[in-house]
Design a protein around this motif. Sequence first.
Motif, PDB file in Angstrom:
ATOM      1  N   PHE A 100      -1.784  -1.886  -0.524  1.00 43.63           N
ATOM      2  CA  PHE A 100      -2.408  -0.718   0.087  1.00 43.63           C
ATOM      3  C   PHE A 100      -1.805  -0.543   1.481  1.00 43.63           C
ATOM      4  N   ARG A 101      -1.177   0.608   1.730  1.00 44.38           N
ATOM      5  CA  ARG A 101      -0.444   0.840   2.977  1.00 44.38           C
ATOM      6  C   ARG A 101      -0.887   2.159   3.604  1.00 44.38           C
ATOM      7  N   ILE A 102      -0.637   2.290   4.902  1.00 46.71           N
ATOM      8  CA  ILE A 102      -0.928   3.535   5.605  1.00 46.71           C
ATOM      9  C   ILE A 102       0.328   4.402   5.587  1.00 46.71           C
ATOM     10  N   ALA A 103       0.171   5.646   5.143  1.00 44.98           N
ATOM     11  CA  ALA A 103       1.287   6.592   5.106  1.00 44.98           C
ATOM     12  C   ALA A 103       0.948   7.801   5.963  1.00 44.98           C
ATOM     13  N   SER A 104       1.978   8.417   6.545  1.00 45.26           N
ATOM     14  CA  SER A 104       1.837   9.655   7.298  1.00 45.26           C
ATOM     15  C   SER A 104       2.579  10.757   6.551  1.00 45.26           C
ATOM     16  N   ILE A 105       1.914  11.887   6.335  1.00 43.90           N
ATOM     17  CA  ILE A 105       2.489  13.003   5.580  1.00 43.90           C
ATOM     18  C   ILE A 105       2.660  14.194   6.497  1.00 43.90           C
ATOM     19  N   ASP A 106       3.862  14.734   6.552  1.00 43.92           N
ATOM     20  CA  ASP A 106       4.138  15.973   7.272  1.00 43.92           C
ATOM     21  C   ASP A 106       3.601  17.123   6.427  1.00 43.92           C
ATOM     22  N   LEU A 107       2.569  17.803   6.914  1.00 41.66           N
ATOM     23  CA  LEU A 107       1.912  18.818   6.100  1.00 41.66           C
ATOM     24  C   LEU A 107       2.792  20.055   5.881  1.00 41.66           C
ATOM     25  N   ALA A 108       3.764  20.281   6.734  1.00 43.22           N
ATOM     26  CA  ALA A 108       4.644  21.441   6.570  1.00 43.22           C
ATOM     27  C   ALA A 108       5.690  21.207   5.488  1.00 43.22           C
ATOM     28  N   THR A 109       6.204  19.982   5.417  1.00 35.39           N
ATOM     29  CA  THR A 109       7.302  19.697   4.486  1.00 35.39           C
ATOM     30  C   THR A 109       6.894  18.807   3.321  1.00 35.39           C
ATOM     31  N   GLY A 110       5.775  18.087   3.465  1.00 40.64           N
ATOM     32  CA  GLY A 110       5.379  17.126   2.443  1.00 40.64           C
ATOM     33  C   GLY A 110       6.068  15.787   2.564  1.00 40.64           C
ATOM     34  N   ALA A 111       6.963  15.634   3.555  1.00 40.88           N
ATOM     35  CA  ALA A 111       7.676  14.368   3.739  1.00 40.88           C
ATOM     36  C   ALA A 111       6.699  13.256   4.113  1.00 40.88           C
ATOM     37  N   GLU A 112       6.917  12.097   3.522  1.00 39.19           N
ATOM     38  CA  GLU A 112       6.023  10.963   3.722  1.00 39.19           C
ATOM     39  C   GLU A 112       6.740   9.823   4.435  1.00 39.19           C
ATOM     40  N   THR A 113       6.048   9.195   5.394  1.00 47.21           N
ATOM     41  CA  THR A 113       6.550   8.016   6.079  1.00 47.21           C
ATOM     42  C   THR A 113       5.540   6.895   5.900  1.00 47.21           C
ATOM     43  N   LEU A 114       5.971   5.781   5.329  1.00 52.34           N
ATOM     44  CA  LEU A 114       5.100   4.619   5.200  1.00 52.34           C
ATOM     45  C   LEU A 114       5.095   3.870   6.527  1.00 52.34           C
ATOM     46  N   LEU A 115       3.929   3.783   7.155  1.00 50.90           N
ATOM     47  CA  LEU A 115       3.826   3.210   8.496  1.00 50.90           C
ATOM     48  C   LEU A 115       3.578   1.711   8.491  1.00 50.90           C
ATOM     49  N   THR A 116       2.912   1.196   7.462  1.00 51.68           N
ATOM     50  CA  THR A 116       2.526  -0.215   7.449  1.00 51.68           C
ATOM     51  C   THR A 116       3.066  -0.894   6.198  1.00 51.68           C
ATOM     52  N   LEU A 117       2.988  -2.222   6.211  1.00 51.88           N
ATOM     53  CA  LEU A 117       3.576  -3.026   5.148  1.00 51.88           C
ATOM     54  C   LEU A 117       2.567  -3.503   4.118  1.00 51.88           C
ATOM     55  N   GLY A 118       1.247  -3.408   4.426  1.00 52.12           N
ATOM     56  CA  GLY A 118       0.251  -3.967   3.537  1.00 52.12           C
ATOM     57  C   GLY A 118       0.097  -5.463   3.779  1.00 52.12           C
TER      58      GLY A 118
END
Length: 435
Positions: A350-368
């Motif tokens: 289970f990891r924290i992700a950040s989603i750019d709402l304009a493009t839908g691009a996702e960045t995984l911020l944490t490793l779990g």
Amino acid sequence: MRRFFHFLMFLFISTAALVSTVHAQLRVDISGTGAQQYPIAVADFTGDPSGRLIAEVIRADLTRSGQFRLINATGTELNADSTIAFDEWRTRGADYVAYGSVSKTADDRFEVRYRLADTTSQTNLDGAAYTGSDRELRRIAHQIADRIYEQITGVPGVFSTRIAYVFKQGNTYELQIADADGQNPQIALRSRDPIISPSWSPDGSKLAYVSFESGKPVVYVHDLAAGRRVPVANFKGNNSAPAWSPDGQTLAVVLTRDGLSQIYLINANDGSNLRRLTRSPLIDTEPVFAPDGQSIFFTSDRSGNPQIYQIPVTGGEARRVTFNGDYNISPRISPDGKNLLVVTKRGNAFRIASIDLATGAETLLTLGPDDQSPSFAPNGKQVIYASKQGGRNMLAGVSSDGRMRQTLSVLNGEIREPTWGPFGVSQSDPPTQTP
């Protein structure tokens, strides 16, 4: 759906893993750096032994941001009226120099004077004076660090803001409020029954949360300065997951009064004017208002597995927001409304992700492997969350670009459900309430 139901049961009941002690301070371990680091020297403030403490707090704040590289200023004597040797500091690698002085006033208080110099342009960038008691010196140091951060980066600092979290010690649950660096923890509520889902009001004067003291989950709104609280959602069944509207007038809550968990709106002051927002045959939960107050993001398993949706506050059709993976929960929107944090399951982690709402691009911020309950800093540059590492639950932080990570742990304690307060939260000690 079974996994999602298990998550809800975890959210409502398994807060029993929370442990801490009010007198223990959080230990901070930092890894990684920001995309850009500004070289700065912070000299000990002169005139009083407390000047060294002030400088140490400022250095720690700037270091935790990941955006500053500290140049050694040990043994340097600079007061607020000193003339800065710009070329010398440039040679030592410092683009900026922060310095100041501390003096006692006639009424036994402290006056703190601060200056910030730019060695490249050979100018003084900033200066300010503060007064306070010895107990307020840490707060003053955080405020100075905020000024330095904003002067150099152009973004408001969050070092003088506060965080709230829940923990359990023995058979006692406590809602604690601490400085953003985990220091100066204070108890706002102590109970023999679970407390979960704390949520700051937009002005920082109140916390909404869920307490099980009546034998079932009930939503309370707690006035921190007055030490008073009122139940605002105590309907038939479960009452949970409070979230404030940006104007502080409305709470979104999750109720089971009509069957499965659905999202409702109520007046934040007294729980009146109940109106149902979502109408789905499955589970809708974890609401959070968009910064403009016009819509709500929430978690639902209406597509067969938990995903994030968005619905206007006036009701209507909900729009699906997340599509990566088959498990996305716990939405949190950035202060500028551009990015959405979620807890996502990737493999067995289970990891924290950040989603750019304009493009839908996702960045995984944490490793779990088990990260939960993300919360944006009010400037959007940092995120705190609860993390389970080595079998222990602890508070963790990550920059919003994922480059820098922090672990904040308490000896003999475990922390869950952190939430970052807004700008302007008072750092006075809240009265402790006991149901």
